[in-house]
Write a protein that holds these residues in place. Sequence first.
Motif, mmCIF file in Angstrom:
data_model
loop_
_atom_site.group_PDB
_atom_site.id
_atom_site.type_symbol
_atom_site.label_atom_id
_atom_site.label_comp_id
_atom_site.label_asym_id
_atom_site.label_seq_id
_atom_site.Cartn_x
_atom_site.Cartn_y
_atom_site.Cartn_z
ATOM 1 N N ARG A 145 -9.007 1.924 2.216
ATOM 2 C CA ARG A 145 -8.570 3.219 2.739
ATOM 3 C C ARG A 145 -7.445 3.799 1.879
ATOM 4 N NH1 ARG A 145 -11.578 4.894 6.859
ATOM 5 N NH2 ARG A 145 -11.880 3.454 8.594
ATOM 6 N N THR A 146 -6.517 2.923 1.502
ATOM 7 C CA THR A 146 -5.402 3.380 0.677
ATOM 8 C C THR A 146 -5.915 3.937 -0.642
ATOM 9 O OG1 THR A 146 -3.919 1.777 1.679
ATOM 10 C CG2 THR A 146 -3.269 2.654 -0.472
ATOM 11 N N MET A 183 0.812 -1.212 0.000
ATOM 12 C CA MET A 183 0.000 0.000 0.000
ATOM 13 C C MET A 183 0.850 1.269 0.000
ATOM 14 S SD MET A 183 -3.021 -1.093 -0.454
ATOM 15 C CE MET A 183 -2.357 -2.458 -1.405
ATOM 16 N N LEU A 197 0.522 4.432 -2.578
ATOM 17 C CA LEU A 197 0.436 5.820 -2.123
ATOM 18 C C LEU A 197 1.449 6.746 -2.804
ATOM 19 C CD1 LEU A 197 -0.198 5.177 1.681
ATOM 20 C CD2 LEU A 197 -1.814 6.189 0.069
ATOM 21 N N THR A 198 2.378 6.187 -3.581
ATOM 22 C CA THR A 198 3.338 7.042 -4.295
ATOM 23 C C THR A 198 2.811 7.452 -5.681
ATOM 24 O OG1 THR A 198 4.456 5.205 -5.410
ATOM 25 C CG2 THR A 198 5.332 5.843 -3.261
ATOM 26 N N LEU A 199 1.696 6.875 -6.106
ATOM 27 C CA LEU A 199 1.226 7.129 -7.476
ATOM 28 C C LEU A 199 0.666 8.533 -7.639
ATOM 29 C CD1 LEU A 199 -0.650 3.769 -8.173
ATOM 30 C CD2 LEU A 199 1.731 4.346 -8.681
ATOM 31 N N LYS A 200 1.064 9.178 -8.739
ATOM 32 C CA LYS A 200 0.505 10.498 -9.051
ATOM 33 C C LYS A 200 -0.796 10.330 -9.835
ATOM 34 C CE LYS A 200 4.145 13.103 -7.711
ATOM 35 N NZ LYS A 200 4.526 12.026 -6.780
ATOM 36 N N ASP A 201 -0.847 9.262 -10.653
ATOM 37 C CA ASP A 201 -2.039 9.017 -11.469
ATOM 38 C C ASP A 201 -3.030 8.151 -10.716
ATOM 39 O OD1 ASP A 201 -1.053 10.288 -13.953
ATOM 40 O OD2 ASP A 201 0.515 8.770 -13.711
ATOM 41 N N THR A 202 -4.148 7.866 -11.360
ATOM 42 C CA THR A 202 -5.204 7.100 -10.694
ATOM 43 C C THR A 202 -5.642 5.903 -11.551
ATOM 44 O OG1 THR A 202 -6.809 8.642 -11.619
ATOM 45 C CG2 THR A 202 -6.083 9.071 -9.387
ATOM 46 N N ASP A 238 3.415 1.672 -1.665
ATOM 47 C CA ASP A 238 3.760 1.868 -3.074
ATOM 48 C C ASP A 238 2.590 2.499 -3.826
ATOM 49 O OD1 ASP A 238 5.526 1.742 -5.153
ATOM 50 O OD2 ASP A 238 5.191 -0.373 -5.604
ATOM 51 N N ASP A 285 -17.292 5.987 -1.345
ATOM 52 C CA ASP A 285 -16.503 6.641 -2.385
ATOM 53 C C ASP A 285 -16.875 6.156 -3.781
ATOM 54 O OD1 ASP A 285 -14.557 8.364 -0.893
ATOM 55 O OD2 ASP A 285 -14.273 6.459 0.128
ATOM 56 N N ASP A 289 -8.812 5.176 -1.201
ATOM 57 C CA ASP A 289 -9.478 6.443 -0.891
ATOM 58 C C ASP A 289 -8.439 7.568 -0.837
ATOM 59 O OD1 ASP A 289 -11.089 8.477 0.047
ATOM 60 O OD2 ASP A 289 -11.410 7.618 2.031
ATOM 61 N N MET A 290 -7.360 7.350 -0.081
ATOM 62 C CA MET A 290 -6.323 8.396 0.064
ATOM 63 C C MET A 290 -5.645 8.693 -1.267
ATOM 64 S SD MET A 290 -6.785 8.997 3.068
ATOM 65 C CE MET A 290 -7.849 8.051 4.105
ATOM 66 N N ALA A 291 -5.449 7.650 -2.066
ATOM 67 C CA ALA A 291 -4.720 7.828 -3.328
ATOM 68 C C ALA A 291 -5.656 8.196 -4.480
ATOM 69 C CB ALA A 291 -3.951 6.552 -3.657
ATOM 70 N N SER A 292 -6.935 8.368 -4.161
ATOM 71 C CA SER A 292 -7.963 8.694 -5.165
ATOM 72 C C SER A 292 -8.098 7.642 -6.269
ATOM 73 C CB SER A 292 -7.711 10.060 -5.809
ATOM 74 O OG SER A 292 -7.594 11.042 -4.839
#
Lengths: 113, 136
Positions: free
Chosen positions: A57-58, A34, A38-43, A36, A86, A60-63
């Motif tokens: 949750r991850t 997770m 959380l480092t993503l800029k894209d979705t 990792d 979400d 959610d935070m990372a969109s």
Amino acid sequence: MTLREIAKLLNATVCIGESRLDEEVEHAFASDLMSDVLTLKDTPMLVTGLCNIQTIRTCDMASLDIIVVVRNKKVTDDMIELAEDDDMVILSCPYSMFKACGLLYDAGIKPLY
Amino acid sequence: MHQEYTVVEGDFVNAGKASSSVKKTLKQLNVEPGIVKRVVVALYEAEVNAIAHAYGGKVLVDIESDKIKMVVADKGPGIPDIALAMQEGYSTARPEVRDMGFGAGMGLPNMQKNVDKLNVTSEVGVGTTVEMEVNF
Ligand SMILES: Nc1ncnc2c1ncn2[C@@H]1O[C@H](COP(=O)(O)OP(=O)(O)O)[C@@H](O)[C@H]1O
Ligand SMILES: [Mg+2]
């Protein structure tokens, strides 16, 4: 490729997100880690073997809002409840991470890196 | 605007509740989505650390017109060598933490990458305080 086509390709059950199945997916990222994710800029769509509340949750935070769980791991009610907030899509497929990723790549889903 | 949350040792089920609530607040305040993501990713990693490596603690959030300030203060074993802990890949996480998808030694580096200011202070045997700021 649409989520409906992806579900068919992966022989997956739709745990939540039935109403979004006509949406197109272009990119995917596969990880059980997770931090990792959380480092993503894209979705991208997430393909993962980690199936617990922190997966949701991850995302959610990372969109991220499209999750493919591999190896038929049990998506629990509290995961679904959180995912509902979400408006996420969760697909659960019987295949291994390797096979699921291979099929998706072969079908034209692109990697991020 | 001031908000406070409590985090409990080992309570992985609720890890991320504070971050999730902060996300909702920032969205309501129309903060740019890219900035919201940086804030909540950093806060989530800090929350997970207080739950995974310490005995729980408090999350204090202050939202001002031009920035957000976050403090995650725990009671716990503390960090003997903060510079080492900040290195990517360094982790003392238990298997239980890895089972939750963390414990790869990326948390503190993730915080560093996402915030405009990061200050970690720690006293061995007492606890750790992580202060972060993100400008809007
Ligand atoms: N709040 C804390 N209390 C005690 N030790 C901590 C705390 N936060 C981080 N650490 C130490 O720093 C290490 C690195 O933290 P981090 O980068 O978040 O990676 P991870 O959590 O994956 O181990 C941890 O494994 C732990 O040894
Ligand atoms: Mg961590």
